[in-house]
Design a protein around this motif. Structure first.
Motif, PDB file in Angstrom:
ATOM      1  N   ASP A 178      22.102  62.734   0.225  1.00  0.00           N
ATOM      2  CA  ASP A 178      22.172  63.837   0.561  1.00  0.00           C
ATOM      3  C   ASP A 178      23.373  64.576   1.709  1.00  0.00           C
ATOM      4  OD1 ASP A 178      21.484  65.940   1.374  1.00  0.00           O
ATOM      5  OD2 ASP A 178      19.354  65.918   2.328  1.00  0.00           O
ATOM      6  N   LEU A 182      23.095  64.693  -3.212  1.00  0.00           N
ATOM      7  CA  LEU A 182      22.359  66.421  -3.412  1.00  0.00           C
ATOM      8  C   LEU A 182      23.625  66.984  -2.198  1.00  0.00           C
ATOM      9  CD1 LEU A 182      19.238  64.292  -1.421  1.00  0.00           C
ATOM     10  CD2 LEU A 182      19.407  65.159  -4.141  1.00  0.00           C
ATOM     11  N   MET A 231      13.174  65.029  -4.497  1.00  0.00           N
ATOM     12  CA  MET A 231      14.034  65.005  -4.281  1.00  0.00           C
ATOM     13  C   MET A 231      15.284  65.322  -4.924  1.00  0.00           C
ATOM     14  SD  MET A 231      14.958  64.146   0.428  1.00  0.00           S
ATOM     15  CE  MET A 231      15.815  65.044   0.565  1.00  0.00           C
ATOM     16  N   ARG A 253      15.875  69.620  -4.657  1.00  0.00           N
ATOM     17  CA  ARG A 253      17.503  69.344  -4.690  1.00  0.00           C
ATOM     18  C   ARG A 253      18.502  69.315  -5.604  1.00  0.00           C
ATOM     19  NH1 ARG A 253      18.356  67.985   0.907  1.00  0.00           N
ATOM     20  NH2 ARG A 253      20.770  68.746  -0.415  1.00  0.00           N
ATOM     21  N   ARG A 306      23.298  66.428   4.648  1.00  0.00           N
ATOM     22  CA  ARG A 306      23.117  65.477   5.675  1.00  0.00           C
ATOM     23  C   ARG A 306      24.145  64.275   6.583  1.00  0.00           C
ATOM     24  NH1 ARG A 306      18.017  64.433   7.987  1.00  0.00           N
ATOM     25  NH2 ARG A 306      16.548  65.672   6.985  1.00  0.00           N
TER      26      ARG A 306
END
Lengths: 246, 398
Positions: A36, A229, A207, A211, A39
C-alpha cells in the motif's frame, strides 16, 4: 548448527504468532502481496528485517525502498514545489511469467506449486543470466566472501555460497510454518498485505479489488504477484521505466 | 607431417612467439584460478553491470568464427573455387574462434565447478542452453570440415554435404547468440527483432576480415602465399558485408531514434550522446566508414585490404562493447538509491560505471593466447603441409 536453538517463530508469544499467521487461504494457494503506497512511510524496516531473517550479508539487499524522484537528495515535488515524498518498496515480484526462470540454463530458478519463484543454490552455476533477464533488478550475486560475514545461525535460513545468485523467497521457510513473511508483519505502517490470490475471501484479494492496484512494468508481460496500491487522495505514483538522468 | 620447416632466422621468431603464447596462457590461467578462489568480486562487475569483458569477448569470438564456413561453404555452394587457396586457413580460424568462445563462458561463471550442470540438467527454454547445443554442433562441423579439407585428394561429396549442413548451422549460431540478449524483455536495447540479423552481418564482416588478416600475417611469417584473386574476392565480399552491416545498424538506430519507446531511447542515447558515445562514433568512423573507403579505394595492395580488415575487426569489437553496455547502464527501474552493489563500500550504485579489473584483463590475455595458439597450431599442422610451392593447393576428387 546447534540444535538447541529456538526458532523465533516458536518463541513468539501466542498473540504475536496469531498476528503473524497467514490469512484465510485456499487448498491450493497462490501467494501474493500488495504494497500500500498510501501507507508506506519509507522507514526501511521491512528491508532491514529481511536482511536479518534471511542472513543477507553487508552490501546486499533482497528488499529495498526506492524513493520516487530524481535522486535521494532530490525527491519528487508537487505542483506547488513542496516535497511530495513517496516510496516504492522493491523486492522479487514473483512473476507468473518469470523471465529469470525461463532463461536459467540449469533450472536452478524454479517456480514452486504455490507460485513462488525460488533459487536452488545447489544448481546455480552463477552465469547471472537471470540478473540480465530480470526487469526489476531485484537479484543479487554473491561476489565474494563478505568482509563482515553473517555469523552462523543469525538468519532463519542458510547463507548462500559465493558465486551464486539469490533473491527474495517470500520467506518460504516461514510460510511452511503458517507464518506471513517478515517484511509483512514487521511493517509499522501495515503497508504490506500478504495472502492467497486464489482465495476470494482473503483480505489481499479484497484490497486488490477495492483499491487501485497496479503492478510494476505491466507492459513487460511478467504478471507479477506483487501489486502496488495507489494512494487514494493524491496523484498516482509514477513508476515508469528509466529515469532520464543525464 | 610437417613438411614446411621454418628457416633458421625464423626459428628465433618462432621460439619467441611460442614463449609469448605460453606466457599469455599461463598468465590467463593464473588470473582465472585467482578469480575462482576469490569469487567474481575481483572483477569490475557489479549487480548492475553483471556481464562485462568476458561476455564482450564471447560475442566477439562467435562473430569472428563466421569467416571459415562462409569462405568454404559459400564458395562450395556457389561452385566457386576462388577461395580454394584459403579455405583451410579460414576453417582453422573458425574452429579456433568457436572453441575459444565456448571456453570464455567458464571464467564468467560464478561457480565454474558446477558448469557440468548445464549438460546434466539443461533447461530447454534457456537461450544459453540452445547456444551450447549449436556451438557444439558448429565446432564439430568445423573440425570435420578441416579433416575433409586435409585429405588428399579432398573428397568432393562430403565437402558438399558439409557445406549444405554448415551454412544453416552458421546462421543459427549467430541468431541464437543474438537471442541470448535479444529475447530479454528487461533490456529494451537488446530486445529488437533486428538483433539476430545484426549479429549475422557483424559476424560476416569480422569473420571475413579475420581471414584476410590471418592470411596476410601468415604470408609474412611463412612461405605460404595466397593469390591476389583471393584478396580481391575477399575485398569484394567485405564491401557487401560492411554495407549490409551499416544498413542494419542504421535502420535500428533510425527507428529507435525517431519512434522508440522512452526506455529504449534512453539506452540509445547512451551511445549517441552519452558516456559510450566516444566508442560508438569511433566504431562508426574508424570501424566502418574508413575501412569501407579503403576497400573501395583504387589501391589493390594486399596491405590496404589487411588494414581495412584490422579496422573492421576492431570496429566489430567496439560494437560488441556498445551493444552489451548500452543495455546494462540504465536499469528499467532507475529510482534512487538503485541496485545494491553487492560489496561493502558500494552499497548502492545508481549511477553505474564499469572498468575491467586487472584480473579480467589477465584472463582476456589468456583467452587471446588460447585463440592464437589454436590458430598457430592449425596453420602449422593443417595449412602449411598442404602448401605446395608456397601456395595452398587443393585437389578435389570428382
Amino acid at each position: 548448527m546447534s540444535d538447541d536453538r529456538v526458532s523465533p517463530i516458536e518463541a513468539l508469544p501466542v498473540a504475536s504468532r496469531a498476528y503473524g499467521t497467514i490469512d484465510r487461504h485456499s487448498d491450493h494457494p497462490r501467494w501474493g502481496m500488495a504494497v500500500d503506497l498510501e501507507r508506506c512511510v519509507g522507514c526501511w524496516s521491512c528491508a532491514v528485517i529481511c536482511k536479518s531473517e534471511n542472513a543477507v550479508p553487508l552490501g546486499m539487499w533482497w528488499n529495498r525502498i526506492l524513493t520516487v524522484g530524481a535522486s535521494l537528495d532530490a525527491p519528487a515535488t508537487d505542483v506547488h514545489g513542496r516535497h511530495d515524498l513517496h516510496w516504492v518498496p522493491l523486492a522479487c515480484q514473483h512473476c507468473d511469467n518469470a523471465p529469470c526462470q525461463k532463461v536459467c540454463p540449469t533450472s536452478a530458478t524454479w517456480i514452486n506449486d504455490e507460485g513462488l519463484v525460488l533459487v536452488n543454490q545447489d544448481d546455480c552455476i552463477g552465469c547471472r543470466y537471470c540478473m540480465a533477464a530480470c526487469p526489476y533488478g531485484v537479484r543479487v550475486f554473491n561476489w565474494g566472501d563478505s568482509e563482515f560475514p553473517v555469523p552462523e545461525g543469525t538468519g532463519m535460513v542458510a547463507t548462500r555460497p559465493v558465486g551464486s545468485v539469490e533473491k527474495c523467497t517470500m520467506c518460504v521457510h516461514r510460510l511452511a510454518e503458517d507464518q506471513i513473511p517478515s517484511c509483512v508483519w514487521s511493517c509499522p505502517a501495515q503497508a504490506r498485505v500478504f495472502g492467497d490470490l486464489n482465495a476470494p475471501e482473503s483480505r489481499l484479494v479484497e484490497m486488490l479489488e477495492s483499491r487501485n492496484a497496479e503492478v510494476l512494468l505491466e507492459e513487460k508481460g511478467t504478471h507479477p504477484k506483487v501489486s502496488y496500491l495507489q494512494p487514494r487522495r493524491r496523484r498516482p505514483i509514477q513508476v515508469t521505466a528509466t529515469d532520464v538522468s543525464s | 607431417m610437417i613438411t614446411t620447416t621454418p628457416t633458421k632466422h625464423r626459428s628465433t621468431a618462432w621460439t619467441i612467439w611460442i614463449v609469448l603464447l605460453a606466457a599469455g596462457l599461463l598468465a590467463g590461467f593464473g588470473c582465472f584460478v585467482y578469480q575462482w578462489s576469490q569469487g567474481l568480486g575481483v572483477t569490475g562487475l557489479s549487480n548492475t553491470i553483471t556481464w562485462g569483458l568476458y561476455i564482450v569477448a564471447f560475442m566477439f569470438l562467435i562473430g569472428i568464427s563466421a569467416g571459415g564456413l562462409i569462405v568454404v561453404a559459400g564458395a562450395e555452394l556457389a561452385d566457386s573455387h576462388r577461395f580454394a587457396h584459403v579455405n583451410r586457413l579460414a576453417v582453422v580460424c573458425s574452429v579456433a574462434a568457436v572453441a575459444t568462445a565456448a571456453g570464455t563462458i567458464l571464467p564468467d561463471l560464478g561457480r565454474p565447478q558446477r558448469a557440468w550442470k548445464m549438460l546434466a540438467q539443461p533447461h530447454v527454454t534457456s537461450p544459453l542452453v540452445w547456444d551450447m547445443v549449436v556451438l557444439a554442433t558448429y565446432l564439430v562441423i568445423g573440425i570435420v570440415d578441416l579433416w575433409i579439407l586435409t585429405r588428399t585428394p579432398v573428397p568432393a561429396k562430403p565437402l558438399r554435404i558439409m557445406a549444405i549442413v554448415s551454412l544453416p548451422v552458421a546462421i543459427i549460431v549467430h541468431s541464437v547468440t543474438a537471442w541470448i540478449f535479444g529475447l530479454l524483455v528487461a533490456r529494451p536495447f537488446w530486445n529488437t527483432p533486428l538483433l539476430a540479423p545484426l549479429f549475422i552481418s557483424s559476424a560476416l564482416v569480422s569473420g571475413t576480415a579475420l581471414v584476410v588478416c590471418t592470411a596476410f600475417v601468415t604470408e609474412r611469417v611463412t612461405e605460404y602465399r595466397v593469390g591476389d584473386e583471393v584478396y580481391a574476392g575477399l575485398r569484394r565480399l567485405l564491401v557487401w558485408f560492411v554495407a549490409a552491416d551499416m544498413f542494419l545498424l542504421f535502420t535500428e538506430v533510425m527507428t529507435t531514434f525517431v519512434s522508440g519507446g522512452p526506455d529504449h531511447r534512453t539506452q540509445l542515447d547512451i551511445l549517441l550522446t552519452g558516456r559510450l558515445s566516444p566508442v560508438f562514433w569511433s566504431e562508426i568512423t574508424f570501424g566502418a566508414l574508413v575501412p569501407f573507403a579503403l576497400l573501395l579505394s583504387r589501391s589493390k595492395r594486399r596491405a590496404t585490404v589487411a588494414v581495412a580488415g584490422t579496422l573492421l575487426i576492431l570496429g566489430v569489437a567496439a560494437k560488441r562493447i556498445n551493444i552489451l553496455f548500452a543495455a546494462e547502464f540504465n536499469p528499467l527501474i532507475g529510482l534512487a538509491p538503485g541496485i545494491p552493489g553487492g560489496r561493502p563500500g558500494q552499497e548502492f550504485r545508481p549511477d553505474e560505471i564499469y572498468l575491467p579489473s586487472w584480473v579480467e584483463i589477465g584472463v582476456l590475455i589468456g583467452i587471446t593466447s588460447f585463440f592464437l595458439s589454436i590458430v598457430t597450431l592449425g596453420v602449422q599442422r593443417a595449412v602449411l603441409p598442404h602448401a605446395r610451392h608456397g601456395r595452398d593447393t587443393m585437389t578435389v576428387s570428382h
